[in-house]
Design a protein around this motif. Structure first.
Motif, mmCIF file in Angstrom:
data_model
loop_
_atom_site.group_PDB
_atom_site.id
_atom_site.type_symbol
_atom_site.label_atom_id
_atom_site.label_comp_id
_atom_site.label_asym_id
_atom_site.label_seq_id
_atom_site.Cartn_x
_atom_site.Cartn_y
_atom_site.Cartn_z
ATOM 1 N N SER A 36 0.841 -1.192 0.000
ATOM 2 C CA SER A 36 0.000 0.000 0.000
ATOM 3 C C SER A 36 0.881 1.249 0.000
ATOM 4 N N ILE A 37 0.755 2.047 -1.057
ATOM 5 C CA ILE A 37 1.536 3.278 -1.188
ATOM 6 C C ILE A 37 0.675 4.451 -0.741
ATOM 7 N N GLN A 38 1.022 5.037 0.388
ATOM 8 C CA GLN A 38 0.300 6.188 0.914
ATOM 9 C C GLN A 38 1.205 7.411 0.885
ATOM 10 N N SER A 39 0.635 8.578 1.079
ATOM 11 C CA SER A 39 1.423 9.803 0.939
ATOM 12 C C SER A 39 2.532 9.911 1.970
ATOM 13 N N GLN A 82 7.394 10.350 5.880
ATOM 14 C CA GLN A 82 7.013 11.763 5.844
ATOM 15 C C GLN A 82 8.108 12.706 6.325
ATOM 16 N N ASP A 83 9.097 12.200 7.062
ATOM 17 C CA ASP A 83 10.193 13.060 7.516
ATOM 18 C C ASP A 83 11.124 13.462 6.379
ATOM 19 N N PHE A 84 11.050 12.751 5.253
ATOM 20 C CA PHE A 84 11.993 12.981 4.157
ATOM 21 C C PHE A 84 11.310 13.466 2.872
ATOM 22 N N THR A 108 7.489 11.520 -5.967
ATOM 23 C CA THR A 108 7.392 12.233 -4.697
ATOM 24 C C THR A 108 6.964 13.678 -4.901
ATOM 25 N N GLU A 109 6.456 14.266 -3.824
ATOM 26 C CA GLU A 109 6.106 15.680 -3.802
ATOM 27 C C GLU A 109 7.188 16.449 -3.065
ATOM 28 N N PRO A 110 7.480 17.677 -3.464
ATOM 29 C CA PRO A 110 8.479 18.470 -2.757
ATOM 30 C C PRO A 110 7.998 18.872 -1.365
ATOM 31 N N VAL A 343 9.193 0.403 10.698
ATOM 32 C CA VAL A 343 10.630 0.390 10.406
ATOM 33 C C VAL A 343 11.079 1.836 10.257
ATOM 34 N N MET A 344 11.963 2.273 11.142
ATOM 35 C CA MET A 344 12.410 3.658 11.130
ATOM 36 C C MET A 344 13.563 3.836 10.141
ATOM 37 N N LEU A 345 13.561 4.969 9.430
ATOM 38 C CA LEU A 345 14.558 5.250 8.400
ATOM 39 C C LEU A 345 15.509 6.360 8.833
#
Length: 415
Positions: A36-39, A82-84, A108-110, A343-345
């Motif tokens: 599932s690809i979410q924003s 969302q942090d990146f 991706t969105e800026p 999973v934290m990035l």
């Protein structure tokens, strides 16, 4: 935990992100998996059930490879992003599942305003330069030092040496006639760099991760042992130390140590070391040559480098390197830091390259070396071997099916 390793190539200027996920599951041909690809995140749902349904092709916001609901999934994994950046939900493409790996591409969105079609770009982003780690020179003109073989600590200098001058050499790819304001009695600009930069007895000339000294500072025993050799070896353990040219010797940082106040150390050290001098020197050499080549051309040209390693008087090996992305942002999972099913990035910047090893001079190597836009330099045997080991290790970050293209291997610099 479903996910074992995550590696994402985030290209903010292209507004795209390549995602490579390695799991602890060996997916069958007809696997039960939902992506599932979410924003703000990517969610994986795995269904461990033998009553499998055939995989359905889809390029929607949810790549449904199963008809089960999320509530029925045996394993769920969320990857917050969302942090990146923010993902365009309906943008997944190039999905590929093979063995225990999943790979796909999203748009991706800026984060700094605008949308996929229009964006506000700051001046700082436009003037971004390559970051090359600073190298420290651990040698001073007032120091009395001895030179040692880094492998066996054999003393190769003629007792203690105190240099009058410690100077940095210019790039080997410059026209040396432009480095001086007059000819120094060497003619009209047709003299080779080796003749112009011949060091005096107490001159220490350095560049990148090697230094050039007059062989009069080295012991008579070692010089006699290497009198008929092109490669300069330690007379005790036969370790590869450098290259000889008439009455000068080019020695390499990883293969030589200095004894200063009863402390053994390398001439050059790096602030951010990966605990291997040869690998550190290898990375620094490539980054420095790339930066020199691309000064003022950061977004117009890709750098091509040839690293040459002299094995003997008649044999050389070559490493062809094509720098593709000099400041590529990558996102990786933080080991041992998972919150429940999340999973934290973490973000870092790497240099992405293509490379190829050639064991002898051939048409391709000759074409590269004859190209005026290609930069080249000699490196030591230890740098050549450790550098290849580093590139092979870094190429494991992405699935095997994506590691090769047009005869070149894909890899990254730094850890």
């Amino acid at each position: 935990m479903l996910v074992k390793n995550i590696f994402m190539e985030l290209r903010s200027r292209l507004r795209s992100c390549n995602v490579y996920i390695t799991t602890n599951v060996d997916f069958k041909k007809e696997c039960n998996l939902k992506i599932s690809i979410q924003s703000d995140c990517i969610v994986l749902n795995y269904y461990d059930n033998e009553d499998t349904l055939k995989r359905r092709d889809s390029l929607s916001s949810i790549e449904s490879l199963s008809d089960y609901s999320e509530e029925e999934s045996d394993i769920t994994c969320m990857i917050p992003i969302q942090d990146f950046c923010f993902i365009i939900p309906n943008s997944m493409s190039c999905l590929k599942i093979e063995k225990n790996t999943i790979s796909f591409r999203v748009l991706t969105e800026p984060k700094n305003g605008g949308n996929f079609y229009a964006e506000y770009i700051s001046v700082e982003t436009e003037n971004k330069e390559i970051k090359v780690e600073k190298m420290n020179v651990n040698l001073k003109t007032e120091s009395d030092v001895k030179f040692l073989c880094a492998n066996c600590s054999n003393i190769i200098s003629d007792n203690f040496v105190k240099f009058d001058r410690i100077l940095e050499l210019p790039s080997t790819n410059l026209d040396m006639s432009e480095w001086f304001c007059h000819g120094h009695g060497h003619g009209h600009g047709h003299t080779s760099q080796k003749d112009v930069l011949k060091p005096k007895k107490l001159d220490f000339l350095h560049r990148l991760t090697f230094f050039v000294v007059n062989n009069n500072i080295l012991s008579e025993k070692v010089n006699k042992f290497n009198s008929k050799r092109t490669v300069y070896h330690c007379n005790r353990c036969l370790a590869w130390l450098g290259l000889k040219n008439k009455d000068t010797v080019k020695l390499y940082n990883a293969d030589i140590k200095i004894l200063d106040n009863n402390i053994e150390k390398h001439v050059f050290s790096h602030n951010n070391s990966i605990d291997d001098v040869s690998a550190d020197d290898f990375i620094y050499t490539i980054e420095s040559m790339t930066r020199e080549f691309n000064l003022g051309l950061q977004y117009t040209m890709m750098c091509k480098i040839v690293l040459e390693c002299t094995m003997s008087a008649t044999k050389k090996q070559y490493l062809l390197i094509w720098v593709m992305d000099r400041e590529l942002q990558v996102l990786r999972n933080i080991e041992n830091k998972n919150e429940n099913d999340k999973v934290m990035l973490q973000s870092s910047f790497l240099t992405k390259i293509l490379y190829k090893i050639e064991s002898e001079m051939n048409d391709e190597v000759e074409t590269w070396l004859s190209d005026p836009t290609v930069v080249s330099t000699d490196i030591s045997k230890s740098m050549f071997c450790k550098g290849i080991d580093h590139l092979e290790h870094m190429s494991l970050k992405i699935p095997e099916c994506f590691r090769y293209t047009n005869g070149y291997c894909i890899s990254y610099l730094k850890a």
